[in-house]
Design a protein around this motif. Structure first.
Motif, PDB file in Angstrom:
ATOM      1  N   GLY A  39      98.414  20.120  47.841  1.00  0.00           N
ATOM      2  CA  GLY A  39      97.609  20.641  49.033  1.00  0.00           C
ATOM      3  C   GLY A  39      96.230  20.898  48.361  1.00  0.00           C
ATOM      4  O   GLY A  39      95.893  20.266  47.306  1.00  0.00           O
ATOM      5  N   PRO A  40      95.427  21.773  48.918  1.00  0.00           N
ATOM      6  CA  PRO A  40      93.922  21.789  48.713  1.00  0.00           C
ATOM      7  C   PRO A  40      93.765  22.483  47.294  1.00  0.00           C
ATOM      8  O   PRO A  40      92.574  22.259  46.678  1.00  0.00           O
ATOM      9  N   GLY A  41      94.828  23.438  46.764  1.00  0.00           N
ATOM     10  CA  GLY A  41      94.438  24.161  45.573  1.00  0.00           C
ATOM     11  C   GLY A  41      93.757  25.416  45.987  1.00  0.00           C
ATOM     12  O   GLY A  41      93.879  25.668  47.037  1.00  0.00           O
ATOM     13  N   SER A  83      92.691  24.926  56.674  1.00  0.00           N
ATOM     14  CA  SER A  83      91.409  25.615  56.590  1.00  0.00           C
ATOM     15  C   SER A  83      90.441  24.968  55.418  1.00  0.00           C
ATOM     16  O   SER A  83      89.638  24.580  55.444  1.00  0.00           O
ATOM     17  N   ARG A  84      91.097  25.066  54.221  1.00  0.00           N
ATOM     18  CA  ARG A  84      90.511  24.611  52.883  1.00  0.00           C
ATOM     19  C   ARG A  84      90.377  23.326  53.248  1.00  0.00           C
ATOM     20  O   ARG A  84      89.425  22.752  52.316  1.00  0.00           O
ATOM     21  N   HIS A  85      91.248  22.461  53.547  1.00  0.00           N
ATOM     22  CA  HIS A  85      90.943  20.934  53.302  1.00  0.00           C
ATOM     23  C   HIS A  85      89.706  20.541  54.451  1.00  0.00           C
ATOM     24  O   HIS A  85      88.923  19.940  53.889  1.00  0.00           O
ATOM     25  N   ARG A  86      89.753  21.248  55.404  1.00  0.00           N
ATOM     26  CA  ARG A  86      88.512  21.158  56.301  1.00  0.00           C
ATOM     27  C   ARG A  86      87.342  21.665  55.828  1.00  0.00           C
ATOM     28  O   ARG A  86      86.096  20.847  55.502  1.00  0.00           O
ATOM     29  N   ALA A  87      87.082  22.905  55.152  1.00  0.00           N
ATOM     30  CA  ALA A  87      85.979  23.387  54.325  1.00  0.00           C
ATOM     31  C   ALA A  87      85.510  22.477  53.096  1.00  0.00           C
ATOM     32  O   ALA A  87      84.248  22.572  52.881  1.00  0.00           O
ATOM     33  N   TYR A  89      86.818  19.576  51.696  1.00  0.00           N
ATOM     34  CA  TYR A  89      86.940  18.333  51.523  1.00  0.00           C
ATOM     35  C   TYR A  89      86.402  17.644  52.596  1.00  0.00           C
ATOM     36  O   TYR A  89      86.444  16.253  52.681  1.00  0.00           O
ATOM     37  N   GLY A  90      86.021  18.200  53.608  1.00  0.00           N
ATOM     38  CA  GLY A  90      85.533  17.914  55.186  1.00  0.00           C
ATOM     39  C   GLY A  90      86.825  16.714  55.532  1.00  0.00           C
ATOM     40  O   GLY A  90      86.589  15.761  56.514  1.00  0.00           O
ATOM     41  N   ALA A  91      87.821  17.171  55.434  1.00  0.00           N
ATOM     42  CA  ALA A  91      89.278  16.262  55.898  1.00  0.00           C
ATOM     43  C   ALA A  91      89.133  16.302  57.474  1.00  0.00           C
ATOM     44  O   ALA A  91      88.889  17.021  58.090  1.00  0.00           O
ATOM     45  N   GLN A  92      88.975  14.973  57.904  1.00  0.00           N
ATOM     46  CA  GLN A  92      89.065  14.628  59.606  1.00  0.00           C
ATOM     47  C   GLN A  92      90.554  14.877  59.907  1.00  0.00           C
ATOM     48  O   GLN A  92      90.636  14.863  61.381  1.00  0.00           O
ATOM     49  N   GLY A  93      91.454  15.272  59.443  1.00  0.00           N
ATOM     50  CA  GLY A  93      92.786  15.220  59.788  1.00  0.00           C
ATOM     51  C   GLY A  93      93.721  15.657  58.691  1.00  0.00           C
ATOM     52  O   GLY A  93      93.414  16.196  57.680  1.00  0.00           O
ATOM     53  N   LEU A 119      90.753  23.729  64.314  1.00  0.00           N
ATOM     54  CA  LEU A 119      89.981  23.726  63.021  1.00  0.00           C
ATOM     55  C   LEU A 119      89.055  22.367  62.940  1.00  0.00           C
ATOM     56  O   LEU A 119      88.451  22.518  61.857  1.00  0.00           O
ATOM     57  N   GLY A 120      89.579  21.561  63.934  1.00  0.00           N
ATOM     58  CA  GLY A 120      88.588  20.243  63.830  1.00  0.00           C
ATOM     59  C   GLY A 120      89.278  19.143  63.179  1.00  0.00           C
ATOM     60  O   GLY A 120      88.925  18.024  62.882  1.00  0.00           O
ATOM     61  N   HIS A 121      90.764  19.098  62.899  1.00  0.00           N
ATOM     62  CA  HIS A 121      91.416  18.009  62.440  1.00  0.00           C
ATOM     63  C   HIS A 121      91.678  17.187  63.738  1.00  0.00           C
ATOM     64  O   HIS A 121      92.481  17.381  64.514  1.00  0.00           O
ATOM     65  N   ASP A 122      90.897  15.866  63.698  1.00  0.00           N
ATOM     66  CA  ASP A 122      91.292  15.206  64.757  1.00  0.00           C
ATOM     67  C   ASP A 122      92.188  14.137  64.832  1.00  0.00           C
ATOM     68  O   ASP A 122      92.825  13.578  65.670  1.00  0.00           O
ATOM     69  N   ARG A 123      92.922  14.238  63.608  1.00  0.00           N
ATOM     70  CA  ARG A 123      94.284  13.145  63.366  1.00  0.00           C
ATOM     71  C   ARG A 123      95.270  13.967  62.731  1.00  0.00           C
ATOM     72  O   ARG A 123      95.054  14.427  61.633  1.00  0.00           O
TER      73      ARG A 123
END
Length: 216
Positions: A39-41, A83-87, A89-93, A119-123
């Protein structure tokens, strides 16, 4: 179309040559699953953040790895990882792992899918590892309908189309010998996206995909 999904679960500071080879294959990649710590850690990892930025710059979709525990993991914990992946690492999905296949758990994933999009995950990729109920096709951009060894994959017959024409399927195959035509086998079985790695055992995704190995 880009046909390779890469779940490569090694740290960029430990395997820089492997990650460089994956980056060099950017035009062929459907996406790369980023998995810093199952996961994101608990805190941002600068090396993974830099890698994610390089992947995005190369035009690769970054998918954050999140375990759902077959709908047994608390919803709030899964959302925290989204949320952590997005904040961080800028993950798009997002790549949701250990996803249930039945209709009884569908509501859990329907709610998660809506939250991921907000949350902004497009994929959104759902790793069922086996064909799920067709209802899941409405939630995801990609359904992983096979995960297993090459020996089992060879015995898996082509399946009649059970999903709408726009629903992409992916097959993740490990223990793949040199020269095996996994792309052809995946197309025969209805999957437009695939990954084939030589690794086996408890951690097959610690080896880069066939054809993306770094030069020695």
């Amino acid at each position: 179309m880009n046909t390779l999904l890469v779940p490569y679960y090694e740290h960029p500071s430990v395997r820089p040559a492997e990650w460089a080879a994956i980056l060099a294959a950017a035009p062929r990649l459907y996406g790369v699953v980023l998995n810093p710590a199952s996961g994101p850690g608990d805190r941002p990892d600068p090396a993974f953040a830099e890698l994610a930025a390089r992947l995005r710059t190369a035009g690769v979709t970054v998918l954050g790895y999140v375990d759902t525990g077959y709908a047994r993991r608390p919803y709030e914990d899964v959302v925290r990882d989204l949320s952590r992946h997005r904040a961080w690492y800028g993950a798009q999905g997002v790549f949701l792992d250990q996803v249930s296949t039945g209709v009884r758990e569908f509501g859990f994933y329907e709610r998660l899918a809506m939250t991921a999009r907000i949350l902004g995950h497009d994929r959104l990729a759902l790793n069922h590892g086996t064909p799920p109920h067709p209802a899941y096709a409405a939630l995801a951009d990609l359904l992983v309908t096979f995960e297993g060894p090459w020996s089992t994959y060879l015995r898996t017959p082509p399946q009649p189309r059970a999903y709408p024409a726009g629903a992409l399927q992916a097959h993740l195959v490990y223990g793949v010998p040199p020269g095996a035509d996994v792309a052809g086998a995946a197309r025969e079985r209805g999957a437009a996206v695939h990954c084939a790695v030589p690794g086996a055992g408890a951690h097959p995704w610690g080896t880069p995909p066939r054809g993306l190995e770094p030069a020695r």
